[in-house]
Scaffold this motif. Structure first.
Motif, short mmCIF file in Angstrom:
data_model
loop_
_atom_site.label_atom_id
_atom_site.label_comp_id
_atom_site.label_asym_id
_atom_site.label_seq_id
_atom_site.Cartn_x
_atom_site.Cartn_y
_atom_site.Cartn_z
N ALA A 130 0.82 -1.21 0.00
CA ALA A 130 0.00 0.00 0.00
C ALA A 130 0.86 1.26 0.00
CB ALA A 130 -0.94 0.01 1.21
N GLU A 131 1.88 1.31 0.86
CA GLU A 131 2.72 2.51 0.95
C GLU A 131 4.17 2.13 1.14
OE1 GLU A 131 0.80 6.33 2.27
OE2 GLU A 131 0.46 5.01 3.99
N VAL A 132 5.04 3.05 0.75
CA VAL A 132 6.48 2.87 0.89
C VAL A 132 7.06 4.19 1.37
CG1 VAL A 132 8.62 2.35 -0.32
CG2 VAL A 132 6.52 1.17 -0.97
N PHE B 94 16.97 3.28 5.81
CA PHE B 94 16.00 2.20 5.78
C PHE B 94 14.78 2.61 4.96
CE2 PHE B 94 18.36 1.93 9.77
CZ PHE B 94 18.95 0.69 9.59
N LEU B 95 14.14 1.59 4.39
CA LEU B 95 12.94 1.76 3.59
C LEU B 95 11.90 0.80 4.14
CD1 LEU B 95 11.65 2.92 0.93
CD2 LEU B 95 12.60 0.91 -0.21
N TYR B 96 10.66 1.25 4.25
CA TYR B 96 9.58 0.43 4.79
C TYR B 96 8.43 0.38 3.79
CZ TYR B 96 12.15 1.23 9.09
OH TYR B 96 13.15 1.29 10.03
N GLY B 97 7.74 -0.77 3.75
CA GLY B 97 6.58 -0.92 2.87
C GLY B 97 5.53 -1.77 3.56
N SER B 98 4.26 -1.41 3.39
CA SER B 98 3.19 -2.18 4.01
C SER B 98 2.70 -3.27 3.07
CB SER B 98 2.02 -1.27 4.42
OG SER B 98 1.48 -0.60 3.30
N ASN B 99 2.46 -4.46 3.61
CA ASN B 99 1.97 -5.60 2.84
C ASN B 99 0.55 -5.94 3.26
OD1 ASN B 99 4.25 -6.37 1.22
ND2 ASN B 99 5.25 -7.06 3.09
N ARG B 100 -0.41 -5.59 2.39
CA ARG B 100 -1.79 -6.02 2.62
C ARG B 100 -1.90 -7.46 2.15
NH1 ARG B 100 -4.84 -1.22 -0.40
NH2 ARG B 100 -3.18 -1.68 -1.86
N ASP C 7 -0.43 -10.11 3.53
CA ASP C 7 0.57 -10.70 4.41
C ASP C 7 0.51 -10.05 5.80
OD1 ASP C 7 2.87 -12.42 4.88
OD2 ASP C 7 4.11 -10.62 4.76
N ASN C 8 -0.07 -8.83 5.85
CA ASN C 8 -0.25 -8.08 7.10
C ASN C 8 1.06 -7.82 7.83
OD1 ASN C 8 -3.08 -8.01 6.69
ND2 ASN C 8 -3.21 -10.09 7.48
N THR C 9 2.04 -7.34 7.06
CA THR C 9 3.34 -7.02 7.63
C THR C 9 3.83 -5.68 7.12
OG1 THR C 9 4.55 -8.10 5.82
CG2 THR C 9 4.05 -9.46 7.75
N ILE C 10 4.86 -5.18 7.80
CA ILE C 10 5.63 -4.04 7.31
C ILE C 10 6.99 -4.60 6.90
CG2 ILE C 10 6.65 -1.80 7.84
CD1 ILE C 10 3.59 -1.75 7.98
N ALA C 11 7.32 -4.45 5.62
CA ALA C 11 8.61 -4.90 5.10
C ALA C 11 9.68 -3.89 5.50
CB ALA C 11 8.57 -5.04 3.59
N ILE C 12 10.85 -4.38 5.89
CA ILE C 12 11.95 -3.52 6.32
C ILE C 12 13.14 -3.79 5.42
CG2 ILE C 12 13.45 -2.88 8.25
CD1 ILE C 12 11.31 -4.42 10.04
N PHE C 13 13.65 -2.74 4.79
CA PHE C 13 14.81 -2.84 3.90
C PHE C 13 15.94 -1.97 4.42
CE2 PHE C 13 11.13 -3.55 1.22
CZ PHE C 13 11.52 -4.56 0.36
N SER C 14 17.18 -2.44 4.26
CA SER C 14 18.32 -1.56 4.43
C SER C 14 18.61 -0.99 3.04
CB SER C 14 19.54 -2.32 4.97
OG SER C 14 19.94 -3.34 4.06
N VAL C 15 19.14 0.24 3.00
CA VAL C 15 19.42 0.90 1.73
C VAL C 15 20.91 1.22 1.66
CG1 VAL C 15 18.89 2.89 0.27
CG2 VAL C 15 17.09 1.88 1.68
N MET D 251 -11.92 1.54 10.70
CA MET D 251 -11.32 1.46 9.37
C MET D 251 -10.30 2.56 9.05
SD MET D 251 -14.49 0.03 7.05
CE MET D 251 -15.44 1.52 7.12
N PRO D 252 -9.21 2.65 9.81
CA PRO D 252 -8.21 3.70 9.53
C PRO D 252 -7.53 3.47 8.17
CG PRO D 252 -7.30 2.12 11.06
CD PRO D 252 -8.75 1.74 10.86
N VAL D 253 -7.42 4.53 7.39
CA VAL D 253 -6.80 4.42 6.07
C VAL D 253 -5.70 5.44 5.85
CG1 VAL D 253 -8.80 3.35 4.97
CG2 VAL D 253 -8.58 5.83 4.98
N CYS D 254 -5.46 6.32 6.83
CA CYS D 254 -4.43 7.34 6.64
C CYS D 254 -3.89 7.79 8.00
CB CYS D 254 -5.02 8.53 5.90
SG CYS D 254 -3.80 9.77 5.46
N VAL D 255 -2.57 7.97 8.06
CA VAL D 255 -1.91 8.54 9.24
C VAL D 255 -1.10 9.71 8.75
CG1 VAL D 255 -0.23 8.15 11.07
CG2 VAL D 255 -1.77 6.30 10.41
N VAL D 256 -1.31 10.87 9.38
CA VAL D 256 -0.59 12.08 9.00
C VAL D 256 -0.10 12.78 10.27
CG1 VAL D 256 -0.75 14.33 7.86
CG2 VAL D 256 -2.01 12.39 6.93
N PHE D 257 1.15 13.18 10.29
CA PHE D 257 1.68 13.97 11.39
C PHE D 257 1.57 15.44 10.98
CE2 PHE D 257 3.54 9.92 12.37
CZ PHE D 257 3.47 9.89 13.75
#
Length: 130
Positions: free
Chosen positions: A29-31, A39-45, A47-55, A120-126
């Motif tokens: 959904a988002e990256v 680091f780079l993060y991506g959400s997996n709908r 699989d219900n996980t947050i993928a974590i990458f080193s860059v 049903m949260p669909v957005c998080v904004v600071f």
């Protein structure tokens, strides 16, 4: 990203799933990059996980280093706080937003035990302070 030209060039395509598996019904959904750029993060709908990458700071290439369960179902959105210390995952189908602490050295996510129930949260904004 070429800031002078204002253009981007694709470097690579990587899977957000452990082992590069293709899971039917899974989508990202988002990256987002951590503020440090390390680091780079991506959400997996699905699989219900947050993928974590080193860059890699030299090549810009990403390496999957882990997948953290999002604390719910269908992480539609997530956001890193402006300091990069916390990640909030909005799980649309379990009506919750779960808070994770971000390890600044490894990129790992650790559940803080804090969450908010919201329909049903669909957005998080600071929002910046006034």
């Amino acid at each position: 990203w070429d800031p002078k030209a204002g253009t981007m060039k694709e470097i690579e395509t990587v899977s957000t799933l452990a082992g590069g598996h293709n899971i039917p019904g899974n989508s990202t959904a988002e990256v987002f990059f951590a503020p440090s750029g390390k680091f780079l993060y991506g959400s997996n709908r699905g699989d219900n996980t947050i993928a974590i990458f080193s860059v890699d700071s030299t090549t810009g290439k990403a390496k999957l280093i882990g997948n953290q369960p999002s604390g719910g179902k269908t992480p539609r959105c997530f956001q890193l706080d402006p300091t990069g210390a916390f990640l909030l995952a909005a799980n649309q189908d379990t009506d919750n937003v779960v808070v994770f602490r971000v390890n600044q050295t490894t990129g790992a996510l650790t559940p803080t035990g804090h969450s908010v129930s919201i329909s049903m949260p669909v957005c998080v904004v600071f929002m910046p302070e006034k």
